[in-house]
Motif scaffolding. Structure first.
Motif, PDB file in Angstrom:
ATOM      1  N   GLY A  97      34.331  50.721  55.599  1.00 30.64           N
ATOM      2  CA  GLY A  97      33.312  49.746  56.002  1.00 30.64           C
ATOM      3  C   GLY A  97      32.727  48.982  54.812  1.00 30.64           C
ATOM      4  N   ILE A  98      33.224  49.290  53.586  1.00 23.61           N
ATOM      5  CA  ILE A  98      32.711  48.589  52.392  1.00 23.61           C
ATOM      6  C   ILE A  98      33.449  47.263  52.258  1.00 23.61           C
ATOM      7  CG2 ILE A  98      32.460  48.686  49.867  1.00 23.61           C
ATOM      8  CD1 ILE A  98      32.519  51.815  50.198  1.00 23.61           C
ATOM      9  N   LYS A  99      32.711  46.190  52.162  1.00 28.41           N
ATOM     10  CA  LYS A  99      33.344  44.870  52.031  1.00 28.41           C
ATOM     11  C   LYS A  99      33.784  44.671  50.581  1.00 28.41           C
ATOM     12  CE  LYS A  99      30.831  42.495  55.671  1.00 28.41           C
ATOM     13  NZ  LYS A  99      29.369  42.482  55.772  1.00 28.41           N
ATOM     14  N   CYS A 100      34.846  43.890  50.376  1.00 31.62           N
ATOM     15  CA  CYS A 100      35.272  43.639  49.001  1.00 31.62           C
ATOM     16  C   CYS A 100      35.853  42.245  48.850  1.00 31.62           C
ATOM     17  CB  CYS A 100      36.270  44.698  48.532  1.00 31.62           C
ATOM     18  SG  CYS A 100      37.806  44.737  49.459  1.00 31.62           S
ATOM     19  N   GLY A 101      35.908  41.797  47.605  1.00 32.91           N
ATOM     20  CA  GLY A 101      36.457  40.483  47.307  1.00 32.91           C
ATOM     21  C   GLY A 101      37.008  40.477  45.897  1.00 32.91           C
ATOM     22  N   ALA A 102      37.710  39.362  45.534  1.00 30.73           N
ATOM     23  CA  ALA A 102      38.289  39.280  44.193  1.00 30.73           C
ATOM     24  C   ALA A 102      38.070  37.894  43.607  1.00 30.73           C
ATOM     25  CB  ALA A 102      39.776  39.600  44.262  1.00 30.73           C
ATOM     26  N   GLY A 103      38.109  37.848  42.272  1.00 32.81           N
ATOM     27  CA  GLY A 103      37.964  36.574  41.562  1.00 32.81           C
ATOM     28  C   GLY A 103      36.504  36.202  41.323  1.00 32.81           C
ATOM     29  N   THR A 104      36.332  35.046  40.686  1.00 29.22           N
ATOM     30  CA  THR A 104      34.987  34.608  40.286  1.00 29.22           C
ATOM     31  C   THR A 104      34.056  34.446  41.483  1.00 29.22           C
ATOM     32  OG1 THR A 104      36.111  33.390  38.558  1.00 29.22           O
ATOM     33  CG2 THR A 104      33.795  32.886  38.858  1.00 29.22           C
ATOM     34  N   THR A 105      34.575  33.897  42.583  1.00 22.46           N
ATOM     35  CA  THR A 105      33.682  33.681  43.737  1.00 22.46           C
ATOM     36  C   THR A 105      33.171  35.012  44.275  1.00 22.46           C
ATOM     37  OG1 THR A 105      35.653  33.501  45.079  1.00 22.46           O
ATOM     38  CG2 THR A 105      34.543  31.443  44.575  1.00 22.46           C
ATOM     39  N   ALA A 106      34.012  36.047  44.234  1.00 22.29           N
ATOM     40  CA  ALA A 106      33.578  37.371  44.718  1.00 22.29           C
ATOM     41  C   ALA A 106      32.526  37.961  43.782  1.00 22.29           C
ATOM     42  CB  ALA A 106      34.775  38.300  44.839  1.00 22.29           C
ATOM     43  N   LEU A 107      32.680  37.727  42.462  1.00 22.10           N
ATOM     44  CA  LEU A 107      31.670  38.226  41.512  1.00 22.10           C
ATOM     45  C   LEU A 107      30.329  37.562  41.796  1.00 22.10           C
ATOM     46  CD1 LEU A 107      33.419  38.288  37.996  1.00 22.10           C
ATOM     47  CD2 LEU A 107      33.004  40.190  39.526  1.00 22.10           C
ATOM     48  N   ILE A 108      30.386  36.269  42.092  1.00 24.35           N
ATOM     49  CA  ILE A 108      29.156  35.530  42.379  1.00 24.35           C
ATOM     50  C   ILE A 108      28.563  36.004  43.705  1.00 24.35           C
ATOM     51  CG2 ILE A 108      28.256  33.206  42.906  1.00 24.35           C
ATOM     52  CD1 ILE A 108      30.204  32.196  40.688  1.00 24.35           C
ATOM     53  N   GLU A 109      29.444  36.284  44.673  1.00 27.73           N
ATOM     54  CA  GLU A 109      28.956  36.806  45.959  1.00 27.73           C
ATOM     55  C   GLU A 109      28.255  38.157  45.754  1.00 27.73           C
ATOM     56  OE1 GLU A 109      31.992  36.982  48.982  1.00 27.73           O
ATOM     57  OE2 GLU A 109      30.627  37.927  50.433  1.00 27.73           O
ATOM     58  N   ALA A 110      28.851  39.003  44.912  1.00 29.05           N
ATOM     59  CA  ALA A 110      28.243  40.323  44.629  1.00 29.05           C
ATOM     60  C   ALA A 110      26.847  40.127  44.037  1.00 29.05           C
ATOM     61  CB  ALA A 110      29.124  41.114  43.670  1.00 29.05           C
TER      62      ALA A 110
END
Ligand code: NAD
Ligand code: MG
Length: 415
Positions: A97-110
């Motif tokens: 259930g943990i959401k994840c992302g990659a790249g610069t946009t994901a870092l900014i989302e975090a």
């Protein structure tokens, strides 16, 4: 009397028990500072002195550790900078259930996930955009990523003002100064004294330093840290970056910020007042102490760091830094004197030169040489002063240009 004391204790009990519950995010959670932060959080939660919820975690490429941290702390979101690791991250987190992302946009989302306290512990200018996002969000920023303040000081401070959160220095020297700095009477302060261990080559000659290996450079005598900051400590560029960091964080003129070599790393820095009083903050060299200070400030929370044992400390010694042997200090001071975009150039060139050294493409002494050459190649004549507030676009453009020039310079010295 006893009744009054007991009453006071009862009144204090709730505040003494836990520091304010906080939603916490850690940018750079897999690094040395990130891991120390999680250790402190584990300790504070296990002793019942904090109730913390982990919101977001980020890493560059260490996908296994990031996934383990995310699962252990039940993070809401995790981001990995290296997009090539996204498939593995998704697989490791499947069903959690943990959401994840990659790249610069994901870092900014975090960095934009609502949090009360964000540890900014990405290394280098790569941390700039996520840290700016966290600053604008209004969270308190526990600030370790000094390169961000060196390369984009005015932009970062403007983002902090916009968000309205507190800027809590984590770098041990700045945290020490922060603890003893009278912000209501800065005009009563005559000097900031940043202590420096002197690094692993403090007693070496330049000739001895010519053939330093990567292993020798990252082997810091007192602190256990990531590779980049360890090399910066060995060249003493770390202290140069810290002088610039101090000039941004504290309203004391740059010419009143001095460096003192103190090989034992017991005094973490000092503030001198007009009456001759010098206030120092001391402790064992363990980042969990400044992190704990930033987590609880202005309260205090217990940390697992070893406490100072004065009986076995022995001698505390001090030396003037040798800027001939360690030119990085002089070069950083020069960038701060020029100001404007000069620290941006200094930081970018140094980052690239350190990376080339770590990849065994550049000799140790050439790190400072390359940085100085790149700094000298820029004409800062038209640069706006720091106070005039540079734009993020100017910073990013100059950072890119400095990296191109540094790559050229490194090619000339390549081994
Ligand atoms: P580290 O190399 O151990 O960790 C760096 C973290 O940043 C890791 O989580 C890594 O995954 C992440 N990262 C690296 N490159 C990235 C990229 N391109 N994009 C996104 N994430 C990336 O470094 P550290 O020693 O923990 O230092 C972190 C920061 O704190 C540095 O700015 C350093 O100067 C500062 N600092 C560290 C210490 C210390 O004791 N380690 C002390 C004072 C200040
Ligand atoms: Mg430091």
């Amino acid at each position: 009397m006893t009744a009054t004391l007991q009453q006071t204790e009862r009144e204090l009990a709730p505040q003494l028990k836990t520091i304010k519950p906080r939603r916490v995010s850690i940018l750079g959670s897999t690094g040395s500072v990130g891991v120390s932060t999680l250790e402190l959080i584990d300790f504070a939660c296990s002793t019942g002195s904090a109730q913390l919820e982990i919101v977001a975690l980020t890493a560059n490429s260490n996908v296994e550790l990031l996934a383990r941290q995310a699962i252990k702390y039940r993070a809401a979101f995790v981001a990995i900078a290296d997009e090539g690791q996204f498939a593995e991250l998704s697989e490791l987190l499947f069903g959690t259930g943990i959401k994840c992302g990659a790249g610069t946009t994901a870092l900014i989302e975090a960095a934009s996930y609502p949090a009360d306290w964000v540890m900014a512990a990405i290394v280098g200018a790569a941390g700039l955009q996520p840290t700016l996002t966290a600053a604008r969000s209004g969270a308190d920023i526990a600030f370790a990523n000094k390169e961000c303040l060196v390369c984009a000081g005015g932009v970062f401070l403007a983002a902090m003002r916009e968000g309205g959160g507190r800027l809590l220095p984590v770098d041990s020297e700045h945290n020490a100064i922060f603890q003893v700095y009278d912000f209501e009477r800065p005009e009563r302060i005559t000097r900031l004294l940043l202590t420096a261990s002197g690094g692993p080559f403090r007693t070496w000659t330049q000739a001895q330093m010519a053939n330093v290996t990567v292993e020798q450079a990252v082997d810091h005598p007192n602190w256990s840290m990531g590779a980049k900051i360890s090399v910066d400590s060995a060249t003493m560029m770390n202290k140069g970056l810290e002088v610039i960091e101090a000039a941004r964080l504290f309203p004391t003129p740059a010419n009143k910020i001095e460096v003192v070599v103190h090989p034992q790393s017991v005094i973490h820095s000092m503030v001198e007042y007009v009456d001759g009083s010098v206030l120092a903050q001391m402790g064992t060299p363990d980042m969990r102490t400044p992190i704990a200070s930033a987590l609880a400030w202005p309260d205090r929370v217990e940390s697992p760091s070893t406490k100072l044992d004065f009986g076995s400390l022995g001698e505390l010694s001090f030396e003037i830094p040798d800027e001939t042997k360690f030119p990085a200090l002089r070069i950083a001071r020069q960038a701060l004197d020029i100001d404007g975009l000069a620290p941006t150039v200094l930081n970018a060139a140094n980052e690239l030169a350190v990376a080339a050294f770590l990849n065994r493409h550049l000799k140790f002494l050439d790190i400072s040489h390359v940085t100085e050459q790149v700094l000298a190649s820029f004409d800062f004549g038209s640069t706006a002063a720091f106070g005039a507030e540079l734009l993020l676009e100017d910073v990013l453009e100059t950072d890119t240009e400095a990296r191109h020039k540094a790559a050229e310079e490194i090619r000339k010295h390549m081994i």
